[in-house]
Write an enzyme that holds these catalytic residues in place. Structure first.
Site, PDB file in Angstrom:
ATOM      1  N   GLY A  16       0.923  -1.235   0.011  1.00  0.00           N
ATOM      2  CA  GLY A  16       0.057  -0.017   0.037  1.00  0.00           C
ATOM      3  C   GLY A  16       0.855   1.279   0.056  1.00  0.00           C
ATOM      4  O   GLY A  16       0.593   2.040   0.678  1.00  0.00           O
ATOM      5  N   GLY A  18       1.112   3.210  -2.284  1.00  0.00           N
ATOM      6  CA  GLY A  18       0.129   4.508  -3.009  1.00  0.00           C
ATOM      7  C   GLY A  18      -0.498   4.976  -1.818  1.00  0.00           C
ATOM      8  O   GLY A  18      -0.879   6.376  -1.888  1.00  0.00           O
ATOM      9  N   PRO A 191      12.190  -9.160   8.996  1.00  0.00           N
ATOM     10  CA  PRO A 191      12.021  -8.709   7.732  1.00  0.00           C
ATOM     11  C   PRO A 191      12.308  -7.288   7.058  1.00  0.00           C
ATOM     12  O   PRO A 191      12.876  -6.782   6.262  1.00  0.00           O
ATOM     13  CB  PRO A 191      10.539  -9.102   7.367  1.00  0.00           C
ATOM     14  N   THR A 192      11.965  -6.514   8.290  1.00  0.00           N
ATOM     15  CA  THR A 192      12.110  -5.161   7.974  1.00  0.00           C
ATOM     16  C   THR A 192      13.565  -4.643   8.431  1.00  0.00           C
ATOM     17  O   THR A 192      14.149  -3.868   7.562  1.00  0.00           O
ATOM     18  CB  THR A 192      11.473  -4.225   9.228  1.00  0.00           C
ATOM     19  N   CYS A 382     -18.770   3.633 -21.634  1.00  0.00           N
ATOM     20  CA  CYS A 382     -17.878   3.328 -22.854  1.00  0.00           C
ATOM     21  C   CYS A 382     -18.443   2.081 -23.286  1.00  0.00           C
ATOM     22  O   CYS A 382     -19.435   2.102 -24.107  1.00  0.00           O
ATOM     23  CB  CYS A 382     -16.660   3.092 -22.246  1.00  0.00           C
ATOM     24  N   GLU A 406     -15.782  -3.158 -33.783  1.00  0.00           N
ATOM     25  CA  GLU A 406     -14.901  -3.685 -33.027  1.00  0.00           C
ATOM     26  C   GLU A 406     -14.848  -4.920 -32.937  1.00  0.00           C
ATOM     27  O   GLU A 406     -13.872  -5.984 -32.875  1.00  0.00           O
ATOM     28  CB  GLU A 406     -14.725  -3.032 -31.616  1.00  0.00           C
ATOM     29  N   HIS A 508     -15.656   8.036 -19.311  1.00  0.00           N
ATOM     30  CA  HIS A 508     -15.292   7.152 -17.993  1.00  0.00           C
ATOM     31  C   HIS A 508     -15.326   8.484 -17.037  1.00  0.00           C
ATOM     32  O   HIS A 508     -14.599   9.059 -16.234  1.00  0.00           O
ATOM     33  CB  HIS A 508     -13.923   6.887 -18.084  1.00  0.00           C
ATOM     34  N   GLU A 510     -15.993   7.703 -13.806  1.00  0.00           N
ATOM     35  CA  GLU A 510     -15.301   7.160 -12.392  1.00  0.00           C
ATOM     36  C   GLU A 510     -14.077   8.022 -12.318  1.00  0.00           C
ATOM     37  O   GLU A 510     -13.375   7.838 -11.304  1.00  0.00           O
ATOM     38  CB  GLU A 510     -15.237   5.619 -12.517  1.00  0.00           C
TER      39      GLU A 510
END
Length: 549
Positions: A16, A18, A191-192, A382, A406, A508, A510
């Protein structure tokens, strides 16, 4: 001059970064600072535009038409600002730029190497947003995990910047994992320690360590991490699992992540965090007064990240309606005339999602027909709009061969077709209608009522359009073009006035829904689905009472 925060990740992917970057940026923004975030991805694709959603989740499109990583969606949703082409850079784009310069002779015949040429280009891109003088702090999320071979040039670029810049102009926040071993009933810091050691061996020393954990971290563990990772104990931040990503900023504020960062950057000109709207949103999200089920029909339903922005838009719209939105994934390949009523009968609304290719198309068309004929609130995005157009053409206009070129290039009834100027394009990357385009809304239409204005601007990502040759037939039969591009006359929105809620959009929406500004189309769709649920519940109660009598 802008100050820089780099967010790296260790131990494992998908921790996470981001969300932590977006949460920190939100807190800094709430304290009155001008903030933006950028993402550096280590894959060699020039952009994620040609990546299968199963590979990398959805492709997020910015206002200026950049096809980017889905984390930019989190940045915009949290900060309520637009990002751009400059906010997402890939290894492919870095190497493409360097190779083009080499072909032009820009390096004067020198041997082109990772150091300094690739790292110089990375650094140039890292500092690019500062030249606009629009930001006080620029956060940069480095994709991949420390130790992965593809991330090494980015870590090296950060090392060089740390060496070149004053100490209080740049800091590194390292996100890592503290696993809990049930057998030993212990949290493990090893691990860290190894992750930070690996980062330090590359010459980059983290200033703050954020620890993802399922169990609370006590001060003893924080002091141990601080000792072995060479940071202050107050710079070891606990990041427990949250019920929703929108709680993370509040958790990080409780841990004083923003204040620690500001202290290390020597920033003193800030005020108390103003998060009134954010807290109001969280209250509505946590304590809904109703619940509805929306069916999401698509071809990538096995991976939630393929429709990330749509799912987040439902969260925003649900909070606005004080309603919990449950999204039920329905694979379009499994919808037939025989099964459609069983699969859709319990829904309060239907969304047909965007996508590419012919797989599952007939199932989507069948689902649209069910929604149209049964008064089920329908929202097509769309490809979803295009399916609604094809379904209406086949079953209302009796154009039985209606299709999109398409999926069926040989169709003689192309109600959906490619624009003439794109028919000669063969390369896929960057050839679609991308980014923001204006749209005029028809007076007295549902779209005009929803938006409340005459003209809007929405983001696109497609090559195929409504064929205006059929426009008059559709209007006469009751499906009207309520949104038209003022420059090209291309249809952007189709709706059925006689239906309780039936709207399809070529763009779009969203991509523009945020916590502070939920998208009106989603807000009204959820509202319509909520009314549908209430009416159905009322009818059931009436029937039950009559049977009792």
């Amino acid at each position: 001059m802008a100050k820089y925060i780099f967010v790296t990740g260790g131990v494992t992917s998908s921790l996470g970064k981001g969300i932590i970057a977006a949460s920190l940026a939100k807190l800094l923004q709430a304290r009155g600072l001008r903030v933006t975030i950028q993402k550096f991805d280590p894959y060699i694709n020039v952009d994620p535009g040609t990546l299968n959603p199963y590979e990398h989740g959805e492709c997020y499109v910015t206002e200026d038409g950049a096809e980017t990583d889905l984390d930019l969606g989190h940045y915009e949703r949290f900060l309520n600002i637009f990002t751009s082409q400059a906010n997402n850079v890939t290894t492919g784009r870095i190497y493409q730029t360097v190779i083009n310069k080499e072909r032009e002779g820009a390096y004067l015949g020198k041997t082109v190497q990772v150091i300094p040429h690739i790292t110089d280009e990375i650094k140039r891109r890292m500092l690019l947003l500062a030249h606009t003088n629009q930001f006080d702090i620029i956060l940069t999320e480095l994709g991949s995990t420390v130790g992965d071979i593809e991330s090494l040039p980015y870590i090296e670029a950060v090392r060089q910047l740390q060496w070149e810049m004053p100490d209080d102009d740049l800091i590194v926040v390292h996100l890592t994992l503290i696993p809990y071993l049930k057998a030993a009933k212990e949290l493990k810091t090893k691990p860290t320690q190894h992750s930070v050691k690996m980062l330090s061996e590359s010459g980059v020393f983290p200033d703050v360590i954020v620890c993802r954990t399922e169990q609370p971290i006590n001060m003893e563990i924080k002091r141990k991490i601080a000792l072995f990772c060479n940071v202050q104990p107050d710079a070891v931040i606990e990041a427990p699992d949250a019920n929703t990503i929108y709680e993370v900023p509040m958790v990080m504020m409780k841990e004083k992540l923003d204040l620690i960062v500001l202290k290390k950057l020597n920033v003193t000109d800030f005020h108390e965090a103003e998060l009134t709207k954010w807290k109001l949103f969280l209250d509505k999200l946590k304590y809904p007064k109703a619940k509805i089920t929306i069916g999401l029909i698509g071809k990538y339903v096995e991976l939630q990240d393929a429709y990330k922005s749509i799912l987040e838009s439902f969260i925003h719209a649900g909070a606005m309606n004080e309603c919990k939105v449950y999204v039920q994934y329905i694979h379009s390949e499994f919808i037939t005339n025989e099964s459609v009523a069983e699969k859709l009968g319990s829904l309060d609304g239907l969304l047909v999602a965007p996508g590419f290719g012919h797989r599952g198309i007939e199932g989507k068309i069948t689902a649209v027909r069910y929604a149209r004929e049964n008064g089920l609130p329908f929202f097509g995005i769309c490809l979803g709009m295009q399916m609604a157009v094809i379904e209406f053409a086949r079953n209302v206009l009796n154009i039985h061969n209606a299709h999109s070129t398409e999926m069926n290039p040989e169709t003689n009834e192309a109600v959906i077709d490619m624009m003439e100027d794109q028919k000669k394009v063969t390369m896929k990357g960057g050839t679609m209608r991308l980014g923001a385009y204006p749209c005029n809304l028809k007076e007295n239409s549902l779209a005009r009522k929803i938006y409340g204005v005459d003209q809007i601007s929405e983001r696109h990502r497609h090559r195929f359009e409504f064929n205006n040759k059929y426009l008059e037939q559709f209007e006469q039969a009751g499906m009207i073009p309520s949104g038209i591009n003022p420059t090209t006359a291309l249809v952007e929105i189709m709706e059925i006035r006689s239906h309780p809620f039936f709207i399809g959009v070529q763009f779009h929406p969203e991509l523009k829904s945020t916590v502070e500004n939920p998208h009106p189309l989603f807000v009204h769709f959820v509202g319509a689905s909520k009314r549908f649920n209430e009416q159905r519940t009322s009818m059931k109660n009436t029937l039950l009472q009559s049977e009792m009598i």
